[in-house]
Enzyme design. Structure first.
Site, mmCIF file in Angstrom:
data_model
loop_
_atom_site.group_PDB
_atom_site.id
_atom_site.type_symbol
_atom_site.label_atom_id
_atom_site.label_comp_id
_atom_site.label_asym_id
_atom_site.label_seq_id
_atom_site.Cartn_x
_atom_site.Cartn_y
_atom_site.Cartn_z
ATOM 1 N N LYS A 41 23.002 -67.726 -21.922
ATOM 2 C CA LYS A 41 22.041 -68.018 -20.848
ATOM 3 C C LYS A 41 20.628 -67.726 -21.332
ATOM 4 O O LYS A 41 20.415 -66.797 -22.124
ATOM 5 C CB LYS A 41 22.317 -67.113 -19.640
ATOM 6 C CG LYS A 41 23.330 -67.679 -18.659
ATOM 7 C CD LYS A 41 23.235 -66.900 -17.353
ATOM 8 C CE LYS A 41 24.398 -67.164 -16.421
ATOM 9 N NZ LYS A 41 24.397 -66.220 -15.296
ATOM 10 N N SER A 127 19.185 -63.999 -7.053
ATOM 11 C CA SER A 127 18.095 -63.959 -8.041
ATOM 12 C C SER A 127 17.592 -65.371 -8.311
ATOM 13 O O SER A 127 16.390 -65.600 -8.467
ATOM 14 C CB SER A 127 18.582 -63.338 -9.353
ATOM 15 O OG SER A 127 19.016 -62.025 -9.138
HETATM 16 P P1 ADP Z 1 26.087 -62.242 -11.943
HETATM 17 O O1 ADP Z 1 25.491 -63.238 -12.863
HETATM 18 O O2 ADP Z 1 27.055 -61.302 -12.591
HETATM 19 O O3 ADP Z 1 26.610 -62.788 -10.638
HETATM 20 P P2 ADP Z 1 23.914 -61.164 -10.406
HETATM 21 O O4 ADP Z 1 22.779 -60.357 -10.886
HETATM 22 O O5 ADP Z 1 23.604 -62.486 -9.795
HETATM 23 O O6 ADP Z 1 24.861 -61.299 -11.640
HETATM 24 O O7 ADP Z 1 24.775 -60.335 -9.389
HETATM 25 C C1 ADP Z 1 25.341 -59.099 -9.710
HETATM 26 C C2 ADP Z 1 26.189 -58.649 -8.541
HETATM 27 O O8 ADP Z 1 25.367 -58.447 -7.414
HETATM 28 C C3 ADP Z 1 27.247 -59.665 -8.118
HETATM 29 O O9 ADP Z 1 28.409 -58.979 -7.728
HETATM 30 C C4 ADP Z 1 26.629 -60.349 -6.938
HETATM 31 O O10 ADP Z 1 27.624 -60.795 -6.048
HETATM 32 C C5 ADP Z 1 25.846 -59.205 -6.332
HETATM 33 N N1 ADP Z 1 24.709 -59.699 -5.574
HETATM 34 C C6 ADP Z 1 23.766 -60.572 -5.939
HETATM 35 N N2 ADP Z 1 22.878 -60.789 -4.951
HETATM 36 C C7 ADP Z 1 23.292 -60.028 -3.916
HETATM 37 C C8 ADP Z 1 22.824 -59.841 -2.576
HETATM 38 N N3 ADP Z 1 21.792 -60.492 -2.079
HETATM 39 N N4 ADP Z 1 23.498 -58.968 -1.815
HETATM 40 C C9 ADP Z 1 24.582 -58.335 -2.283
HETATM 41 N N5 ADP Z 1 25.096 -58.483 -3.502
HETATM 42 C C10 ADP Z 1 24.460 -59.322 -4.315
#
Ligand code: ADP
Length: 161
Positions: A41, A127
């Protein structure tokens, strides 16, 4: 000591992630927010930038920021953690998260995956969406801590606005 690993991309960390870490601190002695180094990525923020940004979110000594590459189960073993924390926002997260939890259990049966849900207001937050809105100069102040907003503005070249 109960140690939980909270793995993810955190590109960048949002209020949803922060909410989850705070919930985790109620259950575990230590939460290791672990930035996945993914060579496939191209992230907006480097691993070092993401780690520094995450560190500033948590004054508590019980939150540790680290990064890892390769298998999460190997990292968990190395850290002596028996719990993986993941977030479930909506049904859309479920299938992928379940697959990962089952695979991790196959690889390391003593490791439990715990799912936490954020406050409803953060349940639609990702994100990716924050990056897109920031890139289009939208107001992201409700979605990320203030220093993350500054970092995003710097990245997208509108630090003065
Ligand atoms: P990944 O690429 O592993 O999904 P992220 O940074 O997007 O990495 O997310 C890491 C974790 O945080 C995942 O379990 C995701 O479901 C959780 N997560 C992301 N955004 C939120 C949010 N707004 N509220 C709760 N959990 C979240």
């Amino acid at each position: 000591m109960a140690i939980a690993i909270f793995p993810g991309s955190f590109d960048p960390i949002t209020n949803g992630h922060v909410d989850l870490v705070e919930r985790g601190l109620k259950m575990f002695d230590k939460v290791i927010v672990s930035v996945l180094v993914n060579p496939n990525k191209t992230p907006l923020f480097t691993v070092a930038e993401r780690s520094a940004i995450i560190r500033r979110c948590f004054p508590s000594e019980r939150v540790v920021v680290d990064s890892f590459r390769g298998l999460l189960v190997d990292f968990a073993r190395e850290k002596g953690a028996k719990v993986i924390m993941r977030g479930l926002r909506a049904v859309t997260d479920f299938e992928y998260e379940l697959q990962m939890a089952m695979m991790n259990r196959e690889l390391f049966p003593e490791l439990e995956t715990v799912f936490l849900t954020p406050q409803t207001v953060y349940s639609y937050l990702s994100s990716k969406l924050v990056r897109e809105v920031a890139n289009l100069k939208g107001d992201i102040s409700k979605f990320v801590p203030p220093h993350v907003e500054v970092a995003l503005k710097e990245k997208f070249g509108n630090a003065s606005s």
